[in-house]
Design an enzyme around this catalytic site. Structure first.
Site, short mmCIF file in Angstrom:
data_model
loop_
_atom_site.label_atom_id
_atom_site.label_comp_id
_atom_site.label_asym_id
_atom_site.label_seq_id
_atom_site.Cartn_x
_atom_site.Cartn_y
_atom_site.Cartn_z
N SER A 1 1.83 -3.64 2.77
CA SER A 1 1.83 -5.26 2.77
C SER A 1 1.26 -5.88 1.35
O SER A 1 0.35 -5.35 1.05
CB SER A 1 1.16 -5.77 4.03
OG SER A 1 1.80 -4.97 5.12
N LYS B 1 0.15 3.51 -2.63
CA LYS B 1 -1.05 4.38 -2.89
C LYS B 1 -0.68 5.76 -2.88
O LYS B 1 -1.38 6.68 -3.55
CB LYS B 1 -2.02 3.88 -1.73
CG LYS B 1 -2.68 2.72 -1.71
CD LYS B 1 -3.70 2.54 -0.28
CE LYS B 1 -4.53 1.53 -0.32
NZ LYS B 1 -4.06 0.37 -0.38
N LYS C 1 3.56 5.84 5.61
CA LYS C 1 2.58 4.86 5.16
C LYS C 1 3.18 3.64 5.23
O LYS C 1 4.41 3.12 4.95
CB LYS C 1 2.62 5.16 3.56
CG LYS C 1 1.46 4.46 3.00
CD LYS C 1 0.27 4.85 3.29
CE LYS C 1 -1.02 3.89 2.89
NZ LYS C 1 -1.27 2.64 3.64
N SER D 1 0.82 -1.21 -0.11
CA SER D 1 -0.02 0.04 0.07
C SER D 1 0.76 1.30 0.10
O SER D 1 0.44 2.34 -0.31
CB SER D 1 -0.82 -0.03 1.22
OG SER D 1 -2.20 -0.90 0.97
N GLU E 1 -0.24 9.95 5.64
CA GLU E 1 -0.84 10.09 6.65
C GLU E 1 0.37 10.99 7.48
O GLU E 1 1.38 10.46 7.52
CB GLU E 1 -1.35 8.89 7.37
CG GLU E 1 -2.39 8.24 6.63
CD GLU E 1 -2.43 6.68 6.57
OE1 GLU E 1 -1.71 6.07 7.61
OE2 GLU E 1 -2.79 6.11 5.64
N TYR F 1 -10.72 2.42 5.38
CA TYR F 1 -9.46 2.36 4.52
C TYR F 1 -9.83 1.17 3.51
O TYR F 1 -10.48 0.17 3.87
CB TYR F 1 -8.29 1.88 5.64
CG TYR F 1 -6.96 1.67 4.70
CD1 TYR F 1 -6.14 2.86 4.30
CD2 TYR F 1 -6.27 0.46 4.29
CE1 TYR F 1 -5.04 2.79 3.79
CE2 TYR F 1 -5.36 0.26 3.75
CZ TYR F 1 -4.38 1.23 3.40
OH TYR F 1 -3.25 1.29 2.86
#
Length: 388
Positions: free
Chosen positions: A344, A93, A341, A90, A298, A176
């Site tokens: 996995s 992202k 961030k 991720s 984040e 999420y």
């Protein structure tokens, strides 16, 4: 085995704790001391979690430091290097949302555009009222963590989206979700009039200076592609799925991912549209507890306590819906923020963090999916020792 540059002196008290030393380290921290610091942090984790290989990269004050442990494959015993390719899950992202932001600053879409405006086949569905921003920030209304098995294919995702009904009013809750953020990257590519993979490989990655970052690993690079291992130590690599490139499909090395971190630390070194795009991904759109949601990234007020980081990256945060407090207008992240961030796949675990005010960042890549709390503790321990 490693080339390690000399960083600034870290806190004696923290180094003493990490290294088990009985005295404070004076003057300039040596290569051996920095090596020992990282080894002391990663060694127990690799042993306890049975991780075959780990690559750690640190940037501090413009200097790069690499630490490589174990093997890329247990079958052939090839050692990990800074050029070994890992699946980053991720963390992908953040690349997708950088493309969203790039499309926005290029005038190809607006974050307020509704999904069905950009993808007309969605007209008449819930996506008539769901914006690109809501998809990019997991607030579409409760899209699940993953596609259902029967919809997890590029040819089936449209039918899934057309029949999906929000659980919450769009914009009210964070859930999420791979389908949510993945769709925002897909829409960005549609807005720019090119396939997502092509835009990544021919536009965004080259502009970021990333020459060993791939969605599909070329045959001539397969020798660098680490073998991943499942929780029961079976060899595994990521499987194709709906919106996989956008949500979890990037494969890269510690060296390339560190360059990406440096681009986020100092976007002024990039061409202006990309500078603006990265600034947009660093804007805060809402808060959940002490976590502020950017586009992909984040972040937290710095210094961030270990407890705060563990809470923000917890299973509960990933698996449950949370009411959000929107920031109006969106707030640029302060330099004094800890960005992070996790990522996995079935056989790999990644973590990236950086603090602009300290000009420091860390990349941790492993060819096993081990618990996020272990990654957070590891990064926090190393970063704290280097900045206090």
């Amino acid at each position: 085995m490693f080339k390690i540059n000399r960083p600034r002196l870290a806190s004696c008290s923290v180094l003493t704790l990490l290294l088990g030393a009985s005295h404070c380290i004076a003057a300039t921290q040596s290569d051996a001391q920095l090596d020992a610091l990282v080894k002391a942090a990663i060694g127990p984790v690799m042993q306890q979690q049975n991780i075959p290989g780990v690559s750690i990269a640190i940037t501090q004050n413009g200097q790069q430091h690499y630490f490589n442990y174990g093997v890329a494959s247990k079958e052939d015993g090839k050692p990990v290097s800074k050029d070994t390719l890992f699946e980053i899950g991720s963390v992908s992202k953040t690349f997708a949302t950088t493309l969203v932001a790039y499309a926005k600053v290029s005038g190809k879409l607006s974050l307020s555009d509704r999904a069905s405006q950009i993808w007309p086949e969605l007209r008449g569905s819930a996506f008539d009222t769901i914006s690109v921003l809501q998809l990019s920030t997991y607030t579409a209304g409760g899209l699940p963590l993953q596609f259902p098995d029967e919809a997890d294919h590029p040819d089936k995702m449209l039918a899934y989206f057309k029949q999906w009904k929000p659980v919450y009013a769009p914009g009210t809750h964070r859930q999420y979700s791979n389908p949510s953020l993945g769709l925002s990257g897909y829409l960005a590519a549609k807005g720019m009039g090119q396939p997502y993979d092509e835009l990544m490989e021919k536009t965004l990655l080259p502009q970021l200076g990333l020459k060993h970052t791939f969605l599909n690993v070329p045959q001539d690079q397969m020798g660098l592609y680490a073998q991943g291992y499942s929780k029961d130590d079976k060899p595994v690599r990521v499987s194709p799925g709906a919106l996989d490139s956008q949500a979890y499909g990037v494969k890269t090395s510690a060296a390339d991912l560190l360059r990406y971190v440096e681009a986020n630390l100092k976007p002024a070194t990039l061409e202006k549209p990309l500078q603006q795009a990265i600034a947009l991904t660093h804007s805060g759109y809402y808060t959940v507890g002490e976590m502020t949601q950017g586009l992909g990234w984040e972040f937290y007020h710095y210094p961030a306590s270990l407890k705060t980081l563990l809470t923000g990256n917890s299973t509960e945060m990933a698996m449950q819906a949370h009411k959000v407090q929107w920031l109006k207008p969106p707030q640029p992240a302060p330099d004094t923020a800890w960005f992070n961030k996790t990522g996995s796949t079935g056989g790999f675990g990644a973590y990236v963090a950086f603090v602009p005010s300290k000009d420091i960042g860390i990349v941790i890549l492993a060819n096993k999916n081990y618990p996020n709390p272990e990654r957070i503790r590891l990064a926090h321990k190393i970063m704290s020792a280097l900045t206090e």
